[in-house]
Design an enzyme around this catalytic site. Sequence first.
Site, PDB file in Angstrom:
ATOM      1  N   GLY D 147      -3.528  -3.519  -3.852  1.00 44.68           N
ATOM      2  CA  GLY D 147      -2.496  -4.440  -4.289  1.00 44.68           C
ATOM      3  C   GLY D 147      -1.713  -3.866  -5.457  1.00 44.68           C
ATOM      4  N   CYS D 148      -0.558  -4.436  -5.714  1.00 41.99           N
ATOM      5  CA  CYS D 148       0.316  -3.923  -6.775  1.00 41.99           C
ATOM      6  C   CYS D 148      -0.290  -4.153  -8.156  1.00 41.99           C
ATOM      7  CB  CYS D 148       1.701  -4.540  -6.671  1.00 41.99           C
ATOM      8  SG  CYS D 148       1.713  -6.340  -6.518  1.00 41.99           S
TER       9      CYS D 148
END
Lengths: 335, 335, 335, 335
Positions: D147-148
Amino acid sequence: MAQSVVRAVVVGATGYGGAEVVRLLLGHPGVEVVGVTSSRLAGTPLRKECPWLATDLQLSSFDPATVDADVVFLCQESGFAMEHAEEILSQARIVDLSADFRLTSETDFAEFYGRPHTAKHLPAVYGLPEIGKRDAIRSASLVANPGCYPTASVLALKPLVDAELLNGVPVIDAKSGVSGAGRGKATTDYLFSELATSFKAYGIIGHRHQPEIEEQAGCKVRFSPHLVPMPRGLEATVHAPVREVSVDVLQEIFREAYASERFVNLVDAIPSTKQVTGSNRCDISVSYDARLGFAVITSVIDNLGKGAAGQAVQNMNLMFDFPEATGLSVHGLWP
Amino acid sequence: MAQSVVRAVVVGATGYGGAEVVRLLLGHPGVEVVGVTSSRLAGTPLRKECPWLATDLQLSSFDPATVDADVVFLCQESGFAMEHAEEILSQARIVDLSADFRLTSETDFAEFYGRPHTAKHLPAVYGLPEIGKRDAIRSASLVANPGCYPTASVLALKPLVDAELLNGVPVIDAKSGVSGAGRGKATTDYLFSELATSFKAYGIIGHRHQPEIEEQAGCKVRFSPHLVPMPRGLEATVHAPVREVSVDVLQEIFREAYASERFVNLVDAIPSTKQVTGSNRCDISVSYDARLGFAVITSVIDNLGKGAAGQAVQNMNLMFDFPEATGLSVHGLWP
Amino acid sequence: MAQSVVRAVVVGATGYGGAEVVRLLLGHPGVEVVGVTSSRLAGTPLRKECPWLATDLQLSSFDPATVDADVVFLCQESGFAMEHAEEILSQARIVDLSADFRLTSETDFAEFYGRPHTAKHLPAVYGLPEIGKRDAIRSASLVANPGCYPTASVLALKPLVDAELLNGVPVIDAKSGVSGAGRGKATTDYLFSELATSFKAYGIIGHRHQPEIEEQAGCKVRFSPHLVPMPRGLEATVHAPVREVSVDVLQEIFREAYASERFVNLVDAIPSTKQVTGSNRCDISVSYDARLGFAVITSVIDNLGKGAAGQAVQNMNLMFDFPEATGLSVHGLWP
Amino acid sequence: MAQSVVRAVVVGATGYGGAEVVRLLLGHPGVEVVGVTSSRLAGTPLRKECPWLATDLQLSSFDPATVDADVVFLCQESGFAMEHAEEILSQARIVDLSADFRLTSETDFAEFYGRPHTAKHLPAVYGLPEIGKRDAIRSASLVANPGCYPTASVLALKPLVDAELLNGVPVIDAKSGVSGAGRGKATTDYLFSELATSFKAYGIIGHRHQPEIEEQAGCKVRFSPHLVPMPRGLEATVHAPVREVSVDVLQEIFREAYASERFVNLVDAIPSTKQVTGSNRCDISVSYDARLGFAVITSVIDNLGKGAAGQAVQNMNLMFDFPEATGLSVHGLWP
């Protein structure tokens, strides 16, 4: 009752804070703006420098020796107020938007502002009405208008301190729109093209607003500010380690603390800076991380409203017996 | 004299235009907002949908058959006013912010709005006070509040037409902030990420505001709108072929046309949309391209201010004998 | 075939145009950047001034007398190239991103740039490959890289001129992102807070790009630029009076004109500046206002891509026999 | 050595993550994009949906049963990969950009994603190359792309954990550009006008990325994300209580941790998100609050670059023996 008309001078009227004070005063039914000053631009129409203000006021230079007004708003860099306040006070009351009189500690002032304080004998009152100093503000000759980060941070943190819930050092991760840097920062770093679509931290250690927050909140804080690509608005997220509690109790503490306040509101949904733009409001949300024992408070203000000019006018209203919200908007401008 | 309190209902109060009408009315000393309606959200607190408005008003549904108010602001899509105006008018006066009653030509209405007009018998007055219809507005039951592009365009073009200077078809290249699309346009095209840092034309041929501009300005125009990555603000650049003239004469024509107007100003420096944000002002600059024989006029408004809600309140002020600027700001919010 | 490695120097490497040339060259498989210069910052790592460039290059000062390179990109204010080109040309070929060699007319240069041209004897080639000068560019020693507005405008207008369709003076209403003003414009006017959420015209009469457009398009134009609150991107809307024609014919003219071009495309939907951000592309839409007899062309470029640095690299590719698209992106960065 | 050409399919090619994968692959010298799919838009040219991509690729529907490719990039909502990975893996390797295979803990997956995990038997490798799993990625059939927020957070926190410096729960106050919400979020909340010039927290308690960060960093964290008015970019400020240390030692720990990394850099000045826009880089600054005993780490990425598509291509490069930086930019796009 307020006197019929309060005559006001705004010193440093072309900066963001000063011009916002002018804008608010021009819409205030009990105030006459009798002077707008700029050392650099005296003789120029204010509207030429501030084309958003549809006024015929002319910029003049400010002479602290001959102040013909009831109240002077000082919107200058740190140092100016300290130098001239005593002379002005013999003629008018002062709302100082600079940091000169915000700190009680002379040591901290010297450390964080890089010079000794030269006017500590003047009795300044810290102008954050919602944390219990209204009477002092009402009778003050010299009000130190709070910083933008301290306003949002202290309103978010003080109820936790007062309720003796803190259980460690709170982290205040704060974010401001670019106008917080002022209108005079005409350097590459603040160009539109450099900041648009960019976010960054700055002043990570030892920002000047840290001692101010600590004095007013009454606890040590880990504080870092950030720059957001928007002109106005300021948010503080407070991650505060707390003793075991419930979210309901936490929220009740804030609801009670600000129950009679028109400008500070506990809200249900997490607030955005946009919803308070142009207003004098501070909206606060309260969450509880039960897993790790943190209260997480977010608070939003318009850095030029409740964080500067709006609060200055609110203080003036108290000083001159106007209803506290006179000339101030409780509604934001959207979108 | 205005009646003591004008009781107002805002129909469609959660859209950008409607909510801005509410915001202005809440600050209007002579108006009580007695109803804010939304067909979809009746029963919800307005503040939940519009967290910038610090009000306890509750959204209700609107029943045209039982209007208990002096004035109704209709902030709905085209079609609604046409259908319900007659019934409402038997009980209250109307300021309609939709396009239903803006066009005189039934043919144009049918062509540009895709349906026949069903209420042409109602006597609507076009509500752009500065182009000479103030008396009609004052006595009107039904005011058609102008479109945003027409407001900026007509104010920039009409003095040239009246002075009989035009010498060809003017090109109006207009640009609007995104709120012009409304709050209901929840499609991919209007997402923040799609529009941020982007500029584009749209509606190049046959935009709905073209016939409205032509009717009010009194000439044919080549009109194309554009979308600017900002929430508010609207600019029109008019490139008008003119008979030989001087820039001084051109400017004098505009100065005279708006000499007594508080909200329309000829300014020296080319105006930006930002300087009128949040205000009800239209700032206009006048240039002359002597080489090619063009007058080049730029005009800026807040599309939600003078371009919509502000103008609606201005019209209401005229209709109910308030001073024309009551509740409206002549100053912009900056930065 | 390109020579194995072209050795390049970028003069003025910390401005927006210069740094973008550096970025493109660092990704170009056939180029070695052997020098990045800045008169003010010699000795500093480029990355300190340009933290987006992950390079160890050090800024040096530029000495026109000792150029050890195959090509020099001049990214300086007007005047520099004129003064130093001859000396540089004895050692290397030049792509000049300034305006010094763009105009054929000495009279126009003197008028629009405020000084006489001192190097008219140097044989510069105007570097807009898509309007038919590719062979001249290939063999040129000195390429005058076009201005941003002229690139978008000429690509949108030239096919109409070549088809002899014009029937009056075209109006070019152009809009640019703020980086067009350069990185050195560290004045209040270009601060983030002043420009964010604002749109305005500037240079309404007599902008410097007007004679350049007229020379290259081959017709007089009514030209005004505007400033858009976005860092990159440029759009030109051309309202051109034309002889009677059909939209199909109009589009076919543009489709044919750019049929073999990789970087210039006729597109179906009205293009946004965002779709060409970071690319070397120009997207063009063609509409026809049959009612009034106007072709309405919109064209979008990245002002730093096809409008400056990208085009400079495209020209270099031609000059050194690289495939024309080497090191350039045909895709935009979105969102 | 990489095989001559890797044939790739991008499933969900019109979202922000998917389209960015396509953009990067179109510039990758060793990859051929043989399929771009969209269940909703099959049959449409990709360019119609994504006008920034100058490609003739046509959208098709994806059939997991007949995958004719070497690698499949899954850019879908959570759930899709879990359902189809096994079938796809019998035909091709997978880089999954969803959250389906990021968490080791089935319990956490069920809690945070609201459904039981149905494919736990598949051997997924977490694809954050810089924290020591390169060999596993190289040989993986199924890579879970991080995920970012976890990418920026873990890179900023892991070296502190590995050095056993932590002395309490770190606070991660993270901020993302709006594209993090995806292109499908076409609701009022994500409209341009709602978010422009606004900043707010969201997901204050229990955001889905919290358990992912905790698993990968190896410690509990107090995590809250915020929304920044910019399309791309992500910053994490980590306030980590640490044992007594010096800033030099702290910085040395990070310098060593990433000494051989091209995409992760310790930088001197506090980094902005803008400096990594369009790149696959993560820039990190390290500060030390000696007064209170906190390490304060800021880290910036492009949420669609190193935070999504760039990292996915980096992982693919490892899986197919390309040099790790192939097709990726180490430079940001500025301004």
